[in-house]
Motif scaffolding. Structure first.
Motif, PDB file in Angstrom:
ATOM      1  N   ASP A  77      -3.584   4.903  -2.594  1.00  0.00           N
ATOM      2  CA  ASP A  77      -4.568   5.834  -1.794  1.00  0.00           C
ATOM      3  C   ASP A  77      -4.033   7.270  -1.856  1.00  0.00           C
ATOM      4  OD1 ASP A  77      -6.731   6.270  -0.081  1.00  0.00           O
ATOM      5  OD2 ASP A  77      -5.917   5.824   1.618  1.00  0.00           O
TER       6      ASP A  77
ATOM      7  N   THR B 137      -3.490   4.191 -11.748  1.00  0.00           N
ATOM      8  CA  THR B 137      -3.519   4.558 -10.382  1.00  0.00           C
ATOM      9  C   THR B 137      -3.983   6.153 -10.273  1.00  0.00           C
ATOM     10  OG1 THR B 137      -1.145   5.090 -10.634  1.00  0.00           O
ATOM     11  CG2 THR B 137      -2.010   2.970  -9.628  1.00  0.00           C
TER      12      THR B 137
ATOM     13  N   ASP C 204     -11.450  10.099  -4.304  1.00  0.00           N
ATOM     14  CA  ASP C 204     -11.650   8.884  -4.823  1.00  0.00           C
ATOM     15  C   ASP C 204     -11.330   7.868  -3.787  1.00  0.00           C
ATOM     16  OD1 ASP C 204     -12.463   9.988  -7.364  1.00  0.00           O
ATOM     17  OD2 ASP C 204     -10.323  10.064  -8.020  1.00  0.00           O
ATOM     18  N   ASP C 205     -12.069   6.722  -4.195  1.00  0.00           N
ATOM     19  CA  ASP C 205     -11.609   5.419  -3.377  1.00  0.00           C
ATOM     20  C   ASP C 205     -10.238   4.894  -3.904  1.00  0.00           C
ATOM     21  OD1 ASP C 205     -14.139   5.429  -2.142  1.00  0.00           O
ATOM     22  OD2 ASP C 205     -15.089   4.090  -3.798  1.00  0.00           O
ATOM     23  N   PRO C 206      -9.546   4.302  -2.882  1.00  0.00           N
ATOM     24  CA  PRO C 206      -8.296   3.780  -3.419  1.00  0.00           C
ATOM     25  C   PRO C 206      -8.293   3.042  -4.691  1.00  0.00           C
ATOM     26  CG  PRO C 206      -8.687   3.640  -0.926  1.00  0.00           C
ATOM     27  CD  PRO C 206      -9.715   3.920  -1.387  1.00  0.00           C
ATOM     28  N   THR C 207      -7.252   3.008  -5.380  1.00  0.00           N
ATOM     29  CA  THR C 207      -7.421   2.152  -6.463  1.00  0.00           C
ATOM     30  C   THR C 207      -6.119   1.147  -6.357  1.00  0.00           C
ATOM     31  OG1 THR C 207      -6.923   2.245  -8.954  1.00  0.00           O
ATOM     32  CG2 THR C 207      -5.415   3.468  -7.598  1.00  0.00           C
ATOM     33  N   GLN C 208      -6.503  -0.109  -7.233  1.00  0.00           N
ATOM     34  CA  GLN C 208      -5.474  -1.246  -7.069  1.00  0.00           C
ATOM     35  C   GLN C 208      -5.023  -1.622  -8.610  1.00  0.00           C
ATOM     36  OE1 GLN C 208      -8.015  -3.937  -4.795  1.00  0.00           O
ATOM     37  NE2 GLN C 208      -6.894  -3.666  -3.129  1.00  0.00           N
TER      38      GLN C 208
ATOM     39  N   THR D 131       0.934  -0.916   0.006  1.00  0.00           N
ATOM     40  CA  THR D 131       0.004  -0.069   0.087  1.00  0.00           C
ATOM     41  C   THR D 131       0.863   1.268   0.131  1.00  0.00           C
ATOM     42  OG1 THR D 131      -1.677  -1.130   1.218  1.00  0.00           O
ATOM     43  CG2 THR D 131      -1.709   1.261   1.075  1.00  0.00           C
TER      44      THR D 131
ATOM     45  N   PRO E 195      -5.435  10.385   0.302  1.00  0.00           N
ATOM     46  CA  PRO E 195      -6.311  10.953   1.389  1.00  0.00           C
ATOM     47  C   PRO E 195      -6.956  12.167   1.050  1.00  0.00           C
ATOM     48  CG  PRO E 195      -4.532   9.706   2.339  1.00  0.00           C
ATOM     49  CD  PRO E 195      -4.095   9.906   0.847  1.00  0.00           C
TER      50      PRO E 195
ATOM     51  N   ARG F  90       0.360   5.492   0.322  1.00  0.00           N
ATOM     52  CA  ARG F  90      -0.541   6.495   0.474  1.00  0.00           C
ATOM     53  C   ARG F  90       0.371   7.772   0.268  1.00  0.00           C
ATOM     54  NH1 ARG F  90      -0.652   2.952   4.598  1.00  0.00           N
ATOM     55  NH2 ARG F  90      -2.767   1.769   4.925  1.00  0.00           N
TER      56      ARG F  90
ATOM     57  N   THR G 284      -1.865  -1.146  -3.921  1.00  0.00           N
ATOM     58  CA  THR G 284      -3.206  -0.416  -3.396  1.00  0.00           C
ATOM     59  C   THR G 284      -2.477   0.957  -3.345  1.00  0.00           C
ATOM     60  OG1 THR G 284      -4.240  -1.882  -2.009  1.00  0.00           O
ATOM     61  CG2 THR G 284      -4.849   0.275  -1.622  1.00  0.00           C
TER      62      THR G 284
END
Length: 365
Positions: A126, A153, A159-163, A83, A128, A85, A124
């Motif tokens: 993200d 990405t 937006d919601d986190p992308t993967q 992940t 914030p 961020r 993932t």
């Protein structure tokens, strides 16, 4: 004497007699000239355009250079859940000088990711809400795919986190960075890091591993000028940085910063050195040493070059280079464009401790 001038004087004194001479390891330079320039740039009239220094969100923007994942010890492909961020933080470039950084995971450079050729990474990403309205993404130079993953990405703070999922197809050590249209601004503000893809047979064992990232910071203030420095887009377009730093901090890995890196005589060290840029080539050199094994441009498959004094590291590249430590004393890691060392912050020190070795080096024969 102002706080920043006192800091710079202590830095030059820490480098030894003649200040800039000791930094460069060659003749020339004048401490008084550096002090005079600092006084001229740091006077009250020059500071009128700056805000007061901000409260910092983090004590140290510089990522610990020993924050390196353990070497690969597996022989079959694995899957890694990673992940990343984004995080905006206010921190000091040097004492009394604050700046708003954009980062991966809160420090510069972003965390090193370490996998083996053939491994799969489930990433993932993200952004914030505290990143304001800026779009962000991540481009891995170790990824086959549109934009190195940047296309998929790209997201905004709401937006919601992308993967994404990718397989590490080719070994080497590679940079990753934000790659939105304002990528130069985002990278200069700290959004880059490295991913190491070890070959299937692994890497030679070393005693120490260090992780450094060089980048330029373009601000509306002068170098050493106390206050909060806003980003200067015009200076960036002219490619005229205020600071050139390792891990986001001027002279961070010296006695006046968070402290030198540490090693012992008889040991070896591998340095992973990422040049985020966004613009300037780095001439990476260890003063008082050589790169005994140099993996040019992060190439881990070809035979390394040996006993290289200085290696060019273009922006957007991570290089791996190894040193041996037969004698004690400081090894100064620099960009050998030496004005960046003396004036703009591009210096880190490896403090090597141990027994003297007069057969190799004797200060008092």
């Amino acid at each position: 004497m102002t706080q920043h001038n006192a800091h710079r004087r202590r830095f030059l004194q820490a480098m030894g007699a003649a200040g800039a001479v000791a930094v460069a390891g060659c003749l020339g330079g004048d401490e008084s000239g550096t002090e005079a320039n600092s006084d001229q740039n740091g006077g009250e009239e020059e500071e009128e355009g700056l805000e007061a220094a901000k409260s910092v969100d983090i004590d140290q923007i510089a990522r610990d250079p020993t924050d390196v994942p353990a070497p690969v010890d597996w022989n079959e492909p694995r899957t890694h859940d990673v992940t990343l961020r984004t995080q905006k933080v206010t921190a000091e470039i040097e004492p009394g000088v604050t700046f708003d950084y954009m980062t991966f995971e809160g420090q510069v450079p972003g965390p090193m990711i370490r996998v083996r050729q053939g491994d799969t990474v489930n990433l993932t990403f993200d952004v914030p809400e505290d990143m304001n309205a800026a779009m962000h993404n991540v481009d891995f130079h170790a990824v086959y795919g549109p934009g190195g993953g940047a296309d998929a990405t790209t997201i905004a703070p709401d937006d919601d986190p992308t993967q994404i999922k990718f397989r590490a197809e080719y070994p080497g050590v590679f940079i990753y960075h934000c790659a939105v249209p304002a990528m130069d601004y985002h990278i200069s503000s700290g959004m880059f890091g490295s991913i190491l893809v070890e070959p299937e047979d692994g890497l030679p064992e070393v005693d120490n591993e260090f992780y450094l990232g060089q980048h330029e910071i373009y601000t509306a203030g002068e170098v050493g000028e106390e206050g909060h420095h806003a980003f200067d887009h015009d200076a960036m377009m002219r490619e005229e940085p205020t600071y050139v730093v390792f891990n986001g901090q001027a002279y961070g890995f010296t006695a006046d910063g968070v402290g030198p890196m540490q090693a012992n005589t008889g040991e070896t060290a591998r340095v992973y050195f990422a040049n985020g840029g966004p613009n300037l080539l780095s001439s990476f050199h260890p003063i008082g040493n050589v790169w005994s094994n140099l993996y040019r441009s992060g190439d881990l498959l070809s035979e390394p070059a040996n006993n290289v004094e200085t290696t060019p590291v273009p922006p957007g590249t991570t290089t791996a280079a190894e040193m041996e430590f037969p004698v004690p004393g400081p090894v100064k890691l620099v960009d050998h464009a030496l004005s960046r060392v003396v004036h703009r912050g591009a210096l880190g020190v490896v403090n090597v401790q141990g027994e003297e070795n007069p057969d190799v080096y004797d200060e008092d024969p």
